[in-house]
Design an enzyme around this catalytic site. Structure first.
Site, PDB file in Angstrom:
ATOM      1  N   PRO A  83     -10.197  -2.805   9.309  1.00 20.77           N
ATOM      2  CA  PRO A  83      -9.772  -4.022   8.615  1.00 20.77           C
ATOM      3  C   PRO A  83      -8.351  -3.882   8.068  1.00 20.77           C
ATOM      4  O   PRO A  83      -7.984  -2.820   7.576  1.00 20.77           O
ATOM      5  CB  PRO A  83     -10.789  -4.177   7.479  1.00 20.77           C
ATOM      6  CG  PRO A  83     -11.552  -2.913   7.412  1.00 20.77           C
ATOM      7  CD  PRO A  83     -11.355  -2.165   8.680  1.00 20.77           C
ATOM      8  N   GLU A  84      -7.564  -4.933   8.205  1.00 21.03           N
ATOM      9  CA  GLU A  84      -6.200  -4.954   7.682  1.00 21.03           C
ATOM     10  C   GLU A  84      -6.172  -5.903   6.478  1.00 21.03           C
ATOM     11  O   GLU A  84      -7.226  -6.349   6.037  1.00 21.03           O
ATOM     12  CB  GLU A  84      -5.228  -5.369   8.802  1.00 21.03           C
ATOM     13  CG  GLU A  84      -5.369  -4.450  10.019  1.00 21.03           C
ATOM     14  CD  GLU A  84      -4.450  -4.806  11.188  1.00 21.03           C
ATOM     15  OE1 GLU A  84      -3.382  -5.397  10.952  1.00 21.03           O
ATOM     16  OE2 GLU A  84      -4.807  -4.483  12.332  1.00 21.03           O
ATOM     17  N   HIS A 121     -27.810   2.996   8.068  1.00 24.37           N
ATOM     18  CA  HIS A 121     -26.444   3.374   7.701  1.00 24.37           C
ATOM     19  C   HIS A 121     -26.008   2.835   6.345  1.00 24.37           C
ATOM     20  O   HIS A 121     -24.817   2.714   6.078  1.00 24.37           O
ATOM     21  CB  HIS A 121     -25.429   2.948   8.769  1.00 24.37           C
ATOM     22  CG  HIS A 121     -25.776   3.382  10.152  1.00 24.37           C
ATOM     23  ND1 HIS A 121     -25.797   4.708  10.517  1.00 24.37           N
ATOM     24  CD2 HIS A 121     -26.154   2.681  11.246  1.00 24.37           C
ATOM     25  CE1 HIS A 121     -26.158   4.798  11.794  1.00 24.37           C
ATOM     26  NE2 HIS A 121     -26.391   3.588  12.255  1.00 24.37           N
ATOM     27  N   ARG A 130     -19.648   4.435  10.914  1.00 23.61           N
ATOM     28  CA  ARG A 130     -18.763   5.542  11.270  1.00 23.61           C
ATOM     29  C   ARG A 130     -18.614   6.576  10.160  1.00 23.61           C
ATOM     30  O   ARG A 130     -18.058   7.650  10.389  1.00 23.61           O
ATOM     31  CB  ARG A 130     -17.387   4.984  11.669  1.00 23.61           C
ATOM     32  CG  ARG A 130     -17.440   3.959  12.802  1.00 23.61           C
ATOM     33  CD  ARG A 130     -17.676   4.602  14.142  1.00 23.61           C
ATOM     34  NE  ARG A 130     -16.550   5.429  14.539  1.00 23.61           N
ATOM     35  CZ  ARG A 130     -15.478   4.986  15.195  1.00 23.61           C
ATOM     36  NH1 ARG A 130     -15.394   3.720  15.541  1.00 23.61           N
ATOM     37  NH2 ARG A 130     -14.495   5.805  15.511  1.00 23.61           N
ATOM     38  N   ARG A 165      16.657   2.868   8.474  1.00 24.66           N
ATOM     39  CA  ARG A 165      15.858   3.921   9.126  1.00 24.66           C
ATOM     40  C   ARG A 165      16.171   3.971  10.620  1.00 24.66           C
ATOM     41  O   ARG A 165      16.426   2.944  11.251  1.00 24.66           O
ATOM     42  CB  ARG A 165      14.363   3.656   8.951  1.00 24.66           C
ATOM     43  CG  ARG A 165      13.993   3.367   7.526  1.00 24.66           C
ATOM     44  CD  ARG A 165      13.177   4.486   6.936  1.00 24.66           C
ATOM     45  NE  ARG A 165      13.329   4.451   5.489  1.00 24.66           N
ATOM     46  CZ  ARG A 165      13.259   5.511   4.702  1.00 24.66           C
ATOM     47  NH1 ARG A 165      13.041   6.688   5.226  1.00 24.66           N
ATOM     48  NH2 ARG A 165      13.407   5.401   3.409  1.00 24.66           N
TER      49      ARG A 165
END
Ligand code: ZN
Length: 287
Positions: free
Chosen positions: A2-3, A93, A112, A155
């Site tokens: 998820p972002e 889970h 996971r 950068r």
């Protein structure tokens, strides 16, 4: 993983579901999720009797604010929260359960098992890992073009890995970096110092617009992501390049290509995002 839009959606739904609830007991069945304090018993004991004030977010982390304490939670790959009636049998889970005084439970499920939870005193969480080194929030007013350029423009590294690095700007992952770079017309392998002022302005706008629209759509449900109420996001239907290899570009019709940049699968339109080439002077330029 998820972002920002997905974590923000989880935050909003969870906030509605758990704010005001009092924790009676905590069950931890997978100790490795609990990072601070290390002992799950201690973690559970600290939470007993506390009431959840609100659910906040910092980058891709949830901050569950309790009276006096803050629970910092990262979902990593597939972590999920859900609120259930005590009588409902827990799904497979389910690793951490917060039992509330009203016979409901906040359950954390993680197939996971990569998710993490840290417990801090109020305010302390921002001064210690994992939150202390996080960069700018892209949906905050403080994320100005000037501040964005100041952090990145000099950068010499490629723009995509820079945008993925949470120490500069938080919340962007593989999906939304590809989307923002496409929207701005910038090739992901351009070095930051080769990006021109007009392109920085487009990229800054593209990040804000893409994340903002994705939050409104409830995030993107690419793999197993659902919000705190078990609902899918809708933004996956609006993605312009991510996951669209060999489909025509919505802007020019050329097929979307997939390459690897900094070890990450990357979706681009090579016509809308020209490949950087060495000019005669040996400097990187767009054409
Ligand atoms: Zn195109």
């Amino acid at each position: 993983m998820p972002e920002l839009p997905e974590v923000e959606t989880v935050r909003r739904t969870l906030n509605q579901l758990v704010a005001g609830k009092r924790i009676e007991r905590v069950t931890v069945s997978l100790p490795r999720i609990i990072q601070r304090p290390k002992a799950p018993d201690e973690f559970a004991a600290l939470l007993v009797g506390r009431t959840i004030q609100s659910v906040e977010r910092r980058g891709k982390f949830l901050r569950i604010m309790l009276d006096g304490l803050v629970l910092v939670s990262h979902l990593r790959m597939e972590g999920r929260y859900g609120v259930y009636d005590r009588k409902e049998p827990p799904e497979l889970h389910t690793h951490v359960v917060f039992h509330f005084s009203d016979d409901t439970e906040l359950r954390y499920k993680d197939v996971r098992q990569f998710g993490t939870m840290h417990l801090f005193d109020w305010g302390e969480e921002l001064t210690l890992p994992p939150l202390n080194k996080l960069g700018m929030e892209p949906l905050d007013d403080a994320f100005t073009l000037q501040a964005f350029k100041k952090k990145l423009a000099k950068r010499t590294t490629k723009i995509k890995p820079l945008l993925l690095n949470q120490e500069y700007v938080v919340g962007l992952g593989n999906i939304y970096v590809d989307e923002a770079l496409f929207t701005a017309g910038i090739h992901p392998e351009r070095t930051a110092d080769s990006i021109k002022p007009a392109e920085w302005a487009r990229l800054h706008q593209a990040i804000i617009a893409t994340l903002g629209r994705a939050v409104e759509a409830g995030g993107s449900s690419i793999k197993s992501y659902v919000n705190g109420q078990g609902e899918m996001g809708m933004f996956q239907h609006e993605l312009l390049v991510y996951g669209r290899k060999n489909e025509p570009c919505s802007r020019c019709g050329q097929f979307i290509e997939k390459l690897v940049v900094g070890g990450r699968g990357t979706h681009i339109c090579t016509s809308c995002q020209p490949v950087p080439r060495l000019s005669k002077a040996g400097k990187l330029s767009r054409k």
